[in-house]
Design a protein around this motif. Structure first.
Motif, PDB file in Angstrom:
ATOM      1  N   THR A 163       0.837  -1.203   0.000  1.00 33.30           N
ATOM      2  CA  THR A 163       0.000   0.000   0.000  1.00 33.30           C
ATOM      3  C   THR A 163       0.873   1.255   0.000  1.00 33.30           C
ATOM      4  O   THR A 163       2.002   1.246   0.495  1.00 33.30           O
ATOM      5  CB  THR A 163      -0.939   0.050   1.231  1.00 33.30           C
ATOM      6  N   PHE A 164       0.321   2.314  -0.560  1.00 32.77           N
ATOM      7  CA  PHE A 164       0.961   3.629  -0.585  1.00 32.77           C
ATOM      8  C   PHE A 164      -0.119   4.625  -0.178  1.00 32.77           C
ATOM      9  O   PHE A 164      -1.197   4.636  -0.782  1.00 32.77           O
ATOM     10  CB  PHE A 164       1.476   3.914  -2.001  1.00 32.77           C
ATOM     11  N   ASP A 165       0.142   5.427   0.859  1.00 31.19           N
ATOM     12  CA  ASP A 165      -0.897   6.307   1.406  1.00 31.19           C
ATOM     13  C   ASP A 165      -2.160   5.503   1.742  1.00 31.19           C
ATOM     14  O   ASP A 165      -3.285   5.945   1.470  1.00 31.19           O
ATOM     15  CB  ASP A 165      -1.265   7.423   0.408  1.00 31.19           C
ATOM     16  N   ASN A 166      -1.977   4.308   2.256  1.00 30.05           N
ATOM     17  CA  ASN A 166      -3.068   3.409   2.650  1.00 30.05           C
ATOM     18  C   ASN A 166      -3.936   2.942   1.487  1.00 30.05           C
ATOM     19  O   ASN A 166      -5.030   2.411   1.693  1.00 30.05           O
ATOM     20  CB  ASN A 166      -3.959   4.048   3.722  1.00 30.05           C
ATOM     21  N   GLN A 167      -3.466   3.140   0.273  1.00 31.28           N
ATOM     22  CA  GLN A 167      -4.218   2.680  -0.903  1.00 31.28           C
ATOM     23  C   GLN A 167      -3.459   1.523  -1.556  1.00 31.28           C
ATOM     24  O   GLN A 167      -2.227   1.480  -1.498  1.00 31.28           O
ATOM     25  CB  GLN A 167      -4.360   3.818  -1.931  1.00 31.28           C
ATOM     26  N   PRO A 168      -4.191   0.595  -2.173  1.00 31.45           N
ATOM     27  CA  PRO A 168      -3.500  -0.512  -2.843  1.00 31.45           C
ATOM     28  C   PRO A 168      -2.647  -0.020  -4.012  1.00 31.45           C
ATOM     29  O   PRO A 168      -2.920   1.023  -4.594  1.00 31.45           O
ATOM     30  CB  PRO A 168      -4.649  -1.398  -3.349  1.00 31.45           C
ATOM     31  N   VAL A 169      -1.622  -0.786  -4.326  1.00 32.07           N
ATOM     32  CA  VAL A 169      -0.639  -0.409  -5.334  1.00 32.07           C
ATOM     33  C   VAL A 169      -0.648  -1.435  -6.457  1.00 32.07           C
ATOM     34  O   VAL A 169      -0.929  -2.612  -6.235  1.00 32.07           O
ATOM     35  CB  VAL A 169       0.755  -0.331  -4.645  1.00 32.07           C
ATOM     36  N   MET A 170      -0.332  -1.003  -7.662  1.00 30.15           N
ATOM     37  CA  MET A 170      -0.268  -1.910  -8.807  1.00 30.15           C
ATOM     38  C   MET A 170       0.835  -2.957  -8.608  1.00 30.15           C
ATOM     39  O   MET A 170       1.952  -2.622  -8.222  1.00 30.15           O
ATOM     40  CB  MET A 170       0.038  -1.102 -10.070  1.00 30.15           C
ATOM     41  N   LEU A 171       0.506  -4.211  -8.868  1.00 27.45           N
ATOM     42  CA  LEU A 171       1.474  -5.303  -8.771  1.00 27.45           C
ATOM     43  C   LEU A 171       1.583  -6.003 -10.118  1.00 27.45           C
ATOM     44  O   LEU A 171       0.570  -6.264 -10.771  1.00 27.45           O
ATOM     45  CB  LEU A 171       1.021  -6.325  -7.726  1.00 27.45           C
ATOM     46  N   ILE A 172       2.819  -6.300 -10.518  1.00 21.92           N
ATOM     47  CA  ILE A 172       3.026  -7.037 -11.762  1.00 21.92           C
ATOM     48  C   ILE A 172       3.784  -8.323 -11.436  1.00 21.92           C
ATOM     49  O   ILE A 172       4.922  -8.267 -10.949  1.00 21.92           O
ATOM     50  CB  ILE A 172       3.822  -6.216 -12.795  1.00 21.92           C
ATOM     51  N   PRO A 173       3.170  -9.471 -11.685  1.00 23.24           N
ATOM     52  CA  PRO A 173       3.885 -10.729 -11.467  1.00 23.24           C
ATOM     53  C   PRO A 173       4.767 -11.063 -12.671  1.00 23.24           C
ATOM     54  O   PRO A 173       4.349 -10.912 -13.800  1.00 23.24           O
ATOM     55  CB  PRO A 173       2.748 -11.747 -11.323  1.00 23.24           C
ATOM     56  N   GLN A 174       6.015 -11.455 -12.394  1.00 18.99           N
ATOM     57  CA  GLN A 174       6.939 -11.893 -13.442  1.00 18.99           C
ATOM     58  C   GLN A 174       7.206 -13.374 -13.217  1.00 18.99           C
ATOM     59  O   GLN A 174       7.633 -13.744 -12.128  1.00 18.99           O
ATOM     60  CB  GLN A 174       8.287 -11.167 -13.303  1.00 18.99           C
TER      61      GLN A 174
END
Ligand SMILES: [Zn+2]
Length: 288
Positions: free
Chosen positions: A53-64
């Protein structure tokens, strides 16, 4: 934990040496630690998606996919209008610090029609309700996009007439910086989806003219402005390269062009950082 370039370099080196790993590394967004840029975090291999999380918000995740398993990357948009300085990210409950550096964007002075500098009371009402609609789209975070990241392609062909981040003065007054980039494609030129996504909004807005917003998933949202024609509607699912509409000069535009805003975790970021590397620096010669 390390920054993206390290692992990207390692992967490049592995492929260049002809190693027989038949896993193709996906091209990731490029890190640029400035306002309007992107912070990348290589979180490491785990079966389960990490909680970031960033500023308590979810963040984009990219699986490799790697030979060792699924390697997760977090992608954080850094708001263009924010100040340089320290930031904090939370990865699986642990705080990770990073620094946003300074960047001097170019300046431009424009003379525009008066109604757009001091809008009437009625226009202000319309502008407020339209910005609320746009804010809602920019703040959305659809989990559906978890495995749909793809490097972007240019949505229109033409020279870049106004770069991302440009600091503008209208009739001598300092205005908001340019939160997108402008592609000077001719009137009626085709606009395509830069990546797959879902159309979340279309409308005719006071400043932005005919506008289309596309949710690419995980807080990554495109906004196209000044279209002469919109050929999609809210709810449409688009694949990369699908037709969206035609270039125009509706709203506050001095001539036909496509304005493209890209937002990640509700931060306006430079679309170039999300483009396929082979398509940079621009669709046609750039004026930047
Ligand atoms: Zn623009």
């Amino acid at each position: 934990m390390k920054y993206l370039h390290l692992s990207a370099l390692v992967l490049t080196a592995v492929f260049a040496s002809g190693c027989s790993i038949n896993v193709k590394a996906r091209e990731l967004p490029r890190q640029d630690l400035i306002p309007g840029g992107v912070a990348m975090f290589d979180i490491g291999v785990s079966q389960q998606a990490p909680k970031v999380t960033f500023d308590n918000q979810p963040v984009m995740l990219i699986p490799q996919t790697t030979s060792a398993g699924t390697d997760w990357h977090a992608v954080v948009g850094i708001e263009l209008k924010s100040e340089p300085g320290p930031r904090q990210l939370s990865i699986n409950g642990k705080t990770v610090d990073f620094q946003v550096g300074q960047h001097q964007y170019a300046e431009q002075r424009l003379t525009v029609q008066n109604k757009h500098v001091n809008p009437s009371e009625e226009a202000l009402k319309r502008i407020r309700s339209e910005s609320q609609l746009m804010r809602t789209a920019f703040q959305s975070f659809s989990e559906a996009g978890k495995d749909t990241w793809q490097p972007m392609i240019w949505p229109a062909q033409g020279p870049l007439s106004s770069p991302f981040g440009l600091q503008r003065f209208f009739n001598g007054e300092r205005r908001n910086p340019h939160t997108g980039l402008d592609i000077a494609a001719p009137q009626g030129a085709e606009i395509i989806a830069p990546a797959s996504g879902k159309v979340v909004q279309t409308g005719d807005y006071y400043f932005n003219g005919n506008t289309v917003m596309i949710d690419h998933g995980q807080g990554l949202v495109t906004m196209f402005c000044h279209l002469s024609r919109i050929d999609v509607k809210a709810g449409d699912l688009l694949k990369q390269g699908d037709h969206v509409g035609l270039v125009g000069a509706t709203g506050r535009a001095t001539g036909p062009h496509l304005h493209w805003t890209l937002s990640l975790n509700n931060a306006r970021v430079n679309p170039k950082l999300f483009m396929q590397e082979s398509l940079l620096p621009s669709p046609v010669a750039t004026q930047e």
